[in-house]
Scaffold this active site. Sequence first.
Site, PDB file in Angstrom:
ATOM      1  N   TYR A  90       0.868  -1.206   0.049  1.00  0.00           N
ATOM      2  CA  TYR A  90       0.141  -0.050  -0.025  1.00  0.00           C
ATOM      3  C   TYR A  90       0.718   0.995   0.063  1.00  0.00           C
ATOM      4  O   TYR A  90       0.495   2.246  -0.524  1.00  0.00           O
ATOM      5  CB  TYR A  90      -1.081   0.046   1.059  1.00  0.00           C
ATOM      6  N   GLU A 141       0.173 -30.918  10.685  1.00  0.00           N
ATOM      7  CA  GLU A 141      -0.432 -29.874   9.494  1.00  0.00           C
ATOM      8  C   GLU A 141      -1.590 -29.219   9.957  1.00  0.00           C
ATOM      9  O   GLU A 141      -1.586 -28.098   9.620  1.00  0.00           O
ATOM     10  CB  GLU A 141      -0.863 -30.951   8.510  1.00  0.00           C
ATOM     11  N   ASP A 163      -2.022 -35.095   6.778  1.00  0.00           N
ATOM     12  CA  ASP A 163      -2.908 -36.199   6.135  1.00  0.00           C
ATOM     13  C   ASP A 163      -2.288 -36.807   5.489  1.00  0.00           C
ATOM     14  O   ASP A 163      -1.374 -36.532   4.761  1.00  0.00           O
ATOM     15  CB  ASP A 163      -4.088 -35.184   5.182  1.00  0.00           C
TER      16      ASP A 163
END
Lengths: 524, 361
Positions: free
Chosen positions: B94, B190, B242
């Site tokens: 910005y 995770e 996973d």
Amino acid sequence: MERTAEELAREQREISISEFFEKNRHLLGYDNKIKALLMIVKEAVDNSLDACEEARILPEIYVKLEEVSPDVYRIQIRDNGPGIVKKHIPRIFGTLLYGSKFHRLRQSRGAQGLGISCAVLYSQLTTGEPVEILSSTGDGTTHRYKLKIDIKRNQPQILEEESLDLGQWHGVQITFLAEGKYKEHKQSVLEYLKETAIANPYAHIIFDSPTGRVEFPRGSEELPREPKAIKPHLHGVELGVLERMLMTTKARTLLSFFTTEFSRVGATTAKQICEKAGVDPRISPKRVEDEQVKKLMAVIKETKLIAPPTDVLSPLGAQLIEEGLRKELSPEFVVAVTRPPAVYRGFPFQVEVGLAYGGEIQETRLYRFANRVPLLYKQGDCAITKAVETLDWRRYGILGDMQLGKPGVPLAIFAHICSVWVPFTSESKEAVASYPVILKELKLALQEAARKLSIWLSGKRRAEYQAQRLKTFEKYAEETAKAIAELVGEPEERVKELLVNIIRRGKNGGETEREAEAAGASGA
Amino acid sequence: MEEKPREKLKQLGLQVLKQLEERKNPDLVLPIRTLSNIYFDEKSRLIRLGDKIAHRTYLNVAHTRKFMQTLMVAAECKKIIEQGVTTSIRDLYYALKRTIPGTQENTFEEQNESDPIIEDLEAALNVLRESLHLQADRKGYVAGPLVVKDAGDIIDCSKMGSAGWAIPSNVEPEVIQFIENKAEFVLVIEKDAVWQRLNEDKFWKKHNCIILTGKGQPARGARRLINRLHNELKLPIYVLTDADPWGYYIYSVIKQGSINLSFLSDRLGTPDARFIGLTTQDVEEFGIAKNVTIKLDQGDIKRAQEMLNYVWFKPKEWQEELKHMLKVGYKLELEALSSKGIKFISEKYLPQKIKEQRFLP
């Protein structure tokens, strides 16, 4: 009372001419009311332009269309040509197949003496009204006729005849009353006149149409050179024509018939032909029998003859084509190419091509012309279209899927074939037949013009690319200079000056060349 | 190290200025950070950046805008370093976004234009984003018997309640120092939900370890922290994800670094990390019901097939697991272990794996 065979034959011929027209209007172009209007204007304007050019007068053509009752139009065409001598007026307008041009070979718009009298016949058949003709040769007297065609006798039927004093005016004015329909689409009177203005930029044309006045100003004060008349060439003569010529010639012997009626035939060649065909060269041409004519034809086909003279044609020339395209289409770029003359079937012909690109042009369009007359119909049958469609335009940097009649590539393709005898595919003279040598000439002309356009296009793309580059460099200069100045603690103005110097120098730098080429190759 | 980044930025500017004064096309030399210029270093077992370089020059229309952006980011970094403040990469975006006069164009249109420029500068100057006083959003949490000093404050990670200690963007030694450690290993998880489960069960207390989550693909801070915990405190790193290609990919990034940040692999990669689970082979071993597995989709299958060819998945255990996954045609989420009871993961699955040291390399 018995009638002679000749009388019967003559009658038969007279009946067939008029009936032929009534039954076969479409063959001569009078398919529908819209096209009929175009045909009438076209026949009259073509005649006016022919007459003016022959008399070396810069043409002033006035055309007026006015709807007098539903689907009935008053059609008036006036020129400033040499006019027609009094005794010829009724026959020219009132007899089918009467014309000054039928028995000679010379590049002109009309040739058969059929066009204008067909227009007269059409208007007479649709409204029952005569045509009015004014003509003056500039001697202070104007002859006025009202006439019809006596269909049975194929003779003019004069209804009114008078002499007027309209001053020093010379030219012809003809007024028809005929059925028709006025539209302003691609195959209209308006389009015909616009295209005529392109191919005849030395003509000044004013058109008072039912929707208002349109003026096509003169773009050049120069007439193209005068075409010359030539005798036919033996290789272009068909059996029937040969037979008729044998009957009507003034030559006393067959030998002199060949040497005087045809171009490029000397006594030696003529003698050879006769000997090979086993016909005595000393006999009268009128006594040559049918079998002998056939033999002569066979020998002629195999005889090597000098090509006909080709300096008899009158091409427009690159300059006139460019002027015509410029004034009517306002393109950004225009180029034209005139090929040297060539010969098909014993007829000299010459091909010219013009390409106009960009500017006010919106779409890809083909403008076809034969002996300076626009061809508006049967585009698909025409040799010109074939040549244009088989050219690989992409090779010349003309990008995108270029399709005739479609927007995308702003390109006008002008193609003109002039000849002492243009081979049309039909009597209505709308498409040029595809002789291989004609296709070849068209292709060579298109290639040469496309090459020139391609050079211009790549220069233009290059210039656009360079301008774009410079703009990009300048756009980011301010922020870049500011950032450098902050990093090193130098005044921003000094850094910017240094950067601007680099940009100016880099505009044509070595590295940028490669970039431009790359951009050109990828079609940027 | 502290003064250096500022000096390097200034040098960059001086180099460009010199080119301008010599009337040369300004040219920035940057290492190429794409797949074509990375390689797997067998010796260090890390993804590394090759030596191919790219030139970013001003007088090349394809480069001009990026050239400007690079120098703008450099100038802004120098400014904030001099002001002694730190700013987020979003703030930087910005701060530098403005309309170029006379155009509809902004200096930066999206943050995804300025972020890669920062990485370019890091790679070109061999400095870390953090030492340019830039930071990203925090991501990741830690709990366990570890005491750190964070910007001067002492933090005991065993007393951080249910939320844990949030890993800062900058975990470099000048900001984070390890004060005391009693843990014996680090478990990297995770998923945040699973981390919360283990934290609630006080898994770290029972097993004397640090539990850390990166909430999906770990950010640089978490990866750098894992690297430091291993290198400085000599803690083994076990990774729990996973059982799917994405989970295995997360593990590979923790272990040998990523393509995009390959120039930082030394600091971000931990080649000694071990994979604790899940694997599709666990389904049979732990008697997990088949109905909690998920069918592989086309993307999974394609990804698993590609992974079979990656150098770092060449060890035979990984080849077996990937082939097994493709054979059975399913994947498994960590939460699926709850089908065996809510505390199955903390009381049965993990203890057994750790006890038997059954890890994938």
